[in-house]
Design an enzyme around this catalytic site. Sequence first.
Site: not given
Ligand code: AQP
Length: 334
Positions: A115, A197, A200
């Site tokens: 990040k 990965k 969102k």
């Molecule tokens: N690509 C993925 N495959 C499986 N699981 C995923 N998670 C995120 N991406 C994948 C799981 O979804 C939850 C989201 O948690 P978060 O929003 O706290 O953090 P994150 O992991 O940073 O998710 P993103 O989608 O990547 O969000 P952004 O882009 O906003 O930082 C967690 O349980 C994560 O493991």
Amino acid sequence: MTNKKKILLSGIQPSGQLCIGNYAGALKNWVNLQEEYDSIFLIVDLHALTVKQIPSELRNRCLSFLAQYIACGINPDKNTIVIQSHVPEHAELAWVLNTITSFGELSRMTQFKDKSKKHSNNINVGLFTYPVLMASDILIYQADMVPVGADQKQHLELARDLAGRFNHNYSDTFPIPEPFIPKSGARIMSLQEPEKKMSKSDENVNNYIALLDAPDVIIKKIKRAVTDSNTDIVYDEKRPGLANLLTLYTILTNTTIDETVGHFKGKMYSQLKSELGEVCVEYLKPMQSEYNRIIQDKVYLNEILKVGAEKARYKARRTLSKVYRKIGLVPLPR
Ligand code: AQP
């Protein structure tokens, strides 16, 4: 003998648009596990502040995520759904945990490194201490089980270490939380860059399928997904684009990888993409129509938030009082 259910805790940041990766790695498992556990599902808005947010969008997104949790099948009557900032004890316990966390262990966190690269003009201290706040989210409720995608495994390890450290320094206070990482879908990959990965809040919306994407958008995104120059359909992690589409098909049709590969044997990539597109649209349809109904009902959503915060604060306050007492803070005289 009491038959008390174990406590399950999980949460998602209200950043970007909930996507099929979040569903496969988190939400789907929450729905499957919710009966077995006393579950708390968080919308972790304080975490979302570690990257720049537009205030009005953040506010709307919290309500939208709540409605999406319910539309995906989380039962608000049987579980606690809560916005993190409605329970100030999260931030209070995080401060205490900060004091038993070393700079070195946070510097090793891969999400911080990723990040920091992605948001090089905003490497704030919150981003650095994010895993401590996450440990607090888990420990404040004395959680036993934490369902997460593979990307969060390292953060969960820290929560386990901090629970053990606190227990050792003072006395038994926190259970050591167990991760629940799904066998399939723990790491859904980006559609355009399948070596990273799916996220969102990816700047390129073609990298993810949002749970609320319209049918034609879903079909178009899957059609454009990057694969490779081979033609045979086999599951091979060295061909990440194809492997990702097969994994998605497997999750959405509730089949195994072998069954999916068997189904597409001898067919072309275009066939896989068009079937996956249709399956995905059909899978999300009931969730989307339920969402469209729930999101209109602000009174219902607000009531869930009120009840959730009340239940959560009661539990959180008990843990925090215990922690404050053990570390030597003076309770307010009555
Ligand atoms: N690509 C993925 N495959 C499986 N699981 C995923 N998670 C995120 N991406 C994948 C799981 O979804 C939850 C989201 O948690 P978060 O929003 O706290 O953090 P994150 O992991 O940073 O998710 P993103 O989608 O990547 O969000 P952004 O882009 O906003 O930082 C967690 O349980 C994560 O493991």
